[in-house]
Design an enzyme around this catalytic site. Sequence first.
Site, PDB file in Angstrom:
ATOM      1  N   ARG A 191      50.750  74.223  33.804  1.00  0.00           N
ATOM      2  CA  ARG A 191      49.556  74.086  34.644  1.00  0.00           C
ATOM      3  C   ARG A 191      48.281  74.176  33.814  1.00  0.00           C
ATOM      4  O   ARG A 191      47.281  73.503  34.104  1.00  0.00           O
ATOM      5  CB  ARG A 191      49.588  75.151  35.751  1.00  0.00           C
ATOM      6  CG  ARG A 191      50.644  74.799  36.830  1.00  0.00           C
ATOM      7  CD  ARG A 191      51.046  76.025  37.625  1.00  0.00           C
ATOM      8  NE  ARG A 191      51.890  75.752  38.777  1.00  0.00           N
ATOM      9  CZ  ARG A 191      53.223  75.569  38.739  1.00  0.00           C
ATOM     10  NH1 ARG A 191      53.865  75.606  37.578  1.00  0.00           N
ATOM     11  NH2 ARG A 191      53.910  75.349  39.841  1.00  0.00           N
TER      12      ARG A 191
ATOM     13  N   GLN B  86      57.121  73.343  43.104  1.00  0.00           N
ATOM     14  CA  GLN B  86      56.772  72.058  42.483  1.00  0.00           C
ATOM     15  C   GLN B  86      56.277  71.080  43.542  1.00  0.00           C
ATOM     16  O   GLN B  86      55.309  70.356  43.319  1.00  0.00           O
ATOM     17  CB  GLN B  86      57.986  71.502  41.737  1.00  0.00           C
ATOM     18  CG  GLN B  86      58.354  72.359  40.524  1.00  0.00           C
ATOM     19  CD  GLN B  86      59.641  71.916  39.853  1.00  0.00           C
ATOM     20  OE1 GLN B  86      60.331  71.024  40.335  1.00  0.00           O
ATOM     21  NE2 GLN B  86      59.971  72.560  38.742  1.00  0.00           N
TER      22      GLN B  86
ATOM     23  N   ASP C 271      65.156  81.260  39.235  1.00  0.00           N
ATOM     24  CA  ASP C 271      65.564  80.891  37.872  1.00  0.00           C
ATOM     25  C   ASP C 271      66.346  82.007  37.177  1.00  0.00           C
ATOM     26  O   ASP C 271      66.927  81.790  36.109  1.00  0.00           O
ATOM     27  CB  ASP C 271      64.325  80.532  37.035  1.00  0.00           C
ATOM     28  CG  ASP C 271      63.663  79.240  37.515  1.00  0.00           C
ATOM     29  OD1 ASP C 271      64.325  78.437  38.214  1.00  0.00           O
ATOM     30  OD2 ASP C 271      62.471  79.042  37.200  1.00  0.00           O
TER      31      ASP C 271
HETATM   32  C1  S3P Z   1      58.702  75.843  39.024  1.00  0.00           C
HETATM   33  C2  S3P Z   1      59.214  75.944  40.291  1.00  0.00           C
HETATM   34  C3  S3P Z   1      60.643  76.171  40.584  1.00  0.00           C
HETATM   35  C4  S3P Z   1      61.375  76.695  39.357  1.00  0.00           C
HETATM   36  C5  S3P Z   1      61.045  75.908  38.122  1.00  0.00           C
HETATM   37  C6  S3P Z   1      59.555  75.977  37.823  1.00  0.00           C
HETATM   38  C7  S3P Z   1      57.252  75.591  38.850  1.00  0.00           C
HETATM   39  O1  S3P Z   1      61.235  74.945  40.965  1.00  0.00           O
HETATM   40  O2  S3P Z   1      62.773  76.694  39.581  1.00  0.00           O
HETATM   41  O3  S3P Z   1      61.766  76.405  37.007  1.00  0.00           O
HETATM   42  O4  S3P Z   1      56.746  75.699  37.715  1.00  0.00           O
HETATM   43  O5  S3P Z   1      56.576  75.295  39.851  1.00  0.00           O
HETATM   44  P1  S3P Z   1      61.174  74.385  42.486  1.00  0.00           P
HETATM   45  O6  S3P Z   1      59.796  74.048  42.815  1.00  0.00           O
HETATM   46  O7  S3P Z   1      62.070  73.177  42.450  1.00  0.00           O
HETATM   47  O8  S3P Z   1      61.733  75.474  43.324  1.00  0.00           O
END
Ligand code: S3P
Length: 430
Positions: A30, A172, A318
Amino acid sequence: MDETIKLLNKAESGLSGTIVVPGDKSISHRAVMFGAMANGTTNVSGFLPGDDCLSTIACFRKMGVAIEQEGDKVTVEGKGLDGLKEPNGVLDVGNSGTTIRLLLGVLSGRPFHSVVVGDDSIGKRPMARVTAPLRQMGAQIDGRETGNKTPLSIRGGQTKAIEYTMPVASAQVKSALLLAGLQAEGETSVTEPQTTRDHTERMLHAFGVKVTTAGKTISIQGGQSLQAADVVVPGDISSAAFFLVAGCIVPGSRVHLKNVGLNPTRAGILEVLKRSGAKLSIDEQVTTGGEPRGDMTISTSELSPFVIEGEEVPTLIDEIPVLAVLATQISGTTIIRDAEELKVKETNRIDTVVGELAKLGADIEATDDGMIIRGGKPLTGGKVDSHGDHRIGMALVIASLCANGPVELANIGAISVSYPQFFEHLQSLQ
Ligand code: S3P
């Protein structure tokens, strides 16, 4: 990817020492993206120079953004959203789900054409969760399975706000929609089924953008611009997790972890460890850019089995592979449920965790939405495989520390996706 096989042995004595945990992967992505969209120079320190975050840098460089990176220091010369240029080649996100999904949100608002590709694992992961709502906002997106799989092509611009209720809890997806909403006409609102990591909201605020959160609904008004801000990235609790578990299960251990991000939307593993009876002390220190951080100490602990379910799942999603390793060393039955999202990570992590730990003699069973682990028995040696998934690779290394025979791990190269110094750090504790 490095295909070498490494022979690992049971820890001969306790783990002891101090690790400065490398930068948070989510926040590092980000910082680069927001710096590239902002007006002015963004200096990032504590950046994670892992393969995933380097993919993010490469994509934004292809859109004409000047980015310098040396180790954990990054300088991004942002020229505002309008400074992003149509890329003259494909944007390759490598193995990074965060890069592709957030990037699609950014590109939805940009008046040019791009093609986005990734590696074999990315090619299997569902993108309709972002492309469907982004199309509703007006972006033109196509790809395999009518826009669910890479390669994807996208032509953005002229998007309008939506009110969207997300069917899956995904930071995400939420972030992609907020980044598209930032460039759309009107106010975009995203409602999540469960609270997910809120780094996007916190960092947008630090870059001068107003984002409001009311319960599980997050709203952003289009047309706001980002102002460059210096970002100090905290250590990644998802990387610290491997040493938190190792410190608990290797007899005679005491490990200090410095600079760990303590954002409550990420800190589920700490709650699990506490309620299982871990000897864990946390010294919360500073908050920078809205992100709290602190130091912690973990010692070998006698633990009780645990249940992970419901709203807690996104706060430790995670960490489930390494928490499964922990559960193999706790007498009794540990249950993980409501975690079907594990099936669409870098690998199907229900299958890879269960399959690989079973090869080391663990009593572990896959369920539709998680796993059941009957722990308390020592693991055995065996041949295991990361399947190209960084967190599976590291979880298996931690498993090998309590195995009664040599463990051979294939495909260790994947570990550099999120923790290039992992083996060096582990060795420093032995
Ligand atoms: C993340 C969101 C999670 C996570 C990934 C990183 C992020 O995924 O598992 O390792 O940086 O926004 P999801 O949005 O698919 O849950």
